[in-house]
Design an enzyme around this catalytic site. Structure first.
Site, short mmCIF file in Angstrom:
data_model
loop_
_atom_site.label_atom_id
_atom_site.label_comp_id
_atom_site.label_asym_id
_atom_site.label_seq_id
_atom_site.Cartn_x
_atom_site.Cartn_y
_atom_site.Cartn_z
N VAL A 1 0.84 -1.20 0.00
CA VAL A 1 0.00 0.00 0.00
C VAL A 1 0.87 1.25 0.00
CG1 VAL A 1 -1.73 1.27 1.34
CG2 VAL A 1 -1.74 -1.22 1.35
N CYS A 2 0.44 2.28 -0.74
CA CYS A 2 1.04 3.61 -0.64
C CYS A 2 -0.11 4.62 -0.66
CB CYS A 2 2.06 3.86 -1.75
SG CYS A 2 1.35 3.97 -3.40
N ARG A 3 0.15 5.83 -1.10
CA ARG A 3 -0.91 6.84 -1.11
C ARG A 3 -1.87 6.63 -2.28
NH1 ARG A 3 -1.46 11.37 -3.88
NH2 ARG A 3 0.72 11.34 -4.50
#
Length: 99
Positions: A63-65
């Site tokens: 997950v990231c932004r």
């Protein structure tokens, strides 16, 4: 290549108490604003040097932004022989609980 998973699917797996491993590759300041409960924080810049800390027998949801950095992390981790899925849309698409 690596598979992708929707934020809604990740949320459902967590609600069903499935044993999933979420790997958050955002920077510390971003994670401080909220992360998926139980997610392991491993900033993108440290992914390659710390990949050996990850269990090769587990599958990680990265997950990231927005999904871009996590996609890059998935490429790198796949090359290291790890099993990963990229959460499309990243935390921008997350509507579940955050800690």
């Amino acid at each position: 290549m690596f598979p992708e998973i929707l934020p809604e699917e990740v949320e459902r797996l967590l609600q069903e108490h499935k044993n999933i491993c979420v790997l958050d590759v955002r920077e510390a300041g971003e994670v401080a604003a909220g992360k998926i409960p139980g997610a392991m924080h491993l900033p993108l810049g440290q992914v390659l040097t710390r990949a050996k800390e990850l269990d090769p027998d587990k599958e990680y949801i990265v997950v990231c932004r927005s999904g871009n950095r996590s996609s890059l992390a998935c490429e790198w981790l796949t090359e290291k022989g790890l099993k990963v899925k990229n959460m499309t849309g990243g935390m921008n698409g997350w509507t579940g609980a955050a800690e």
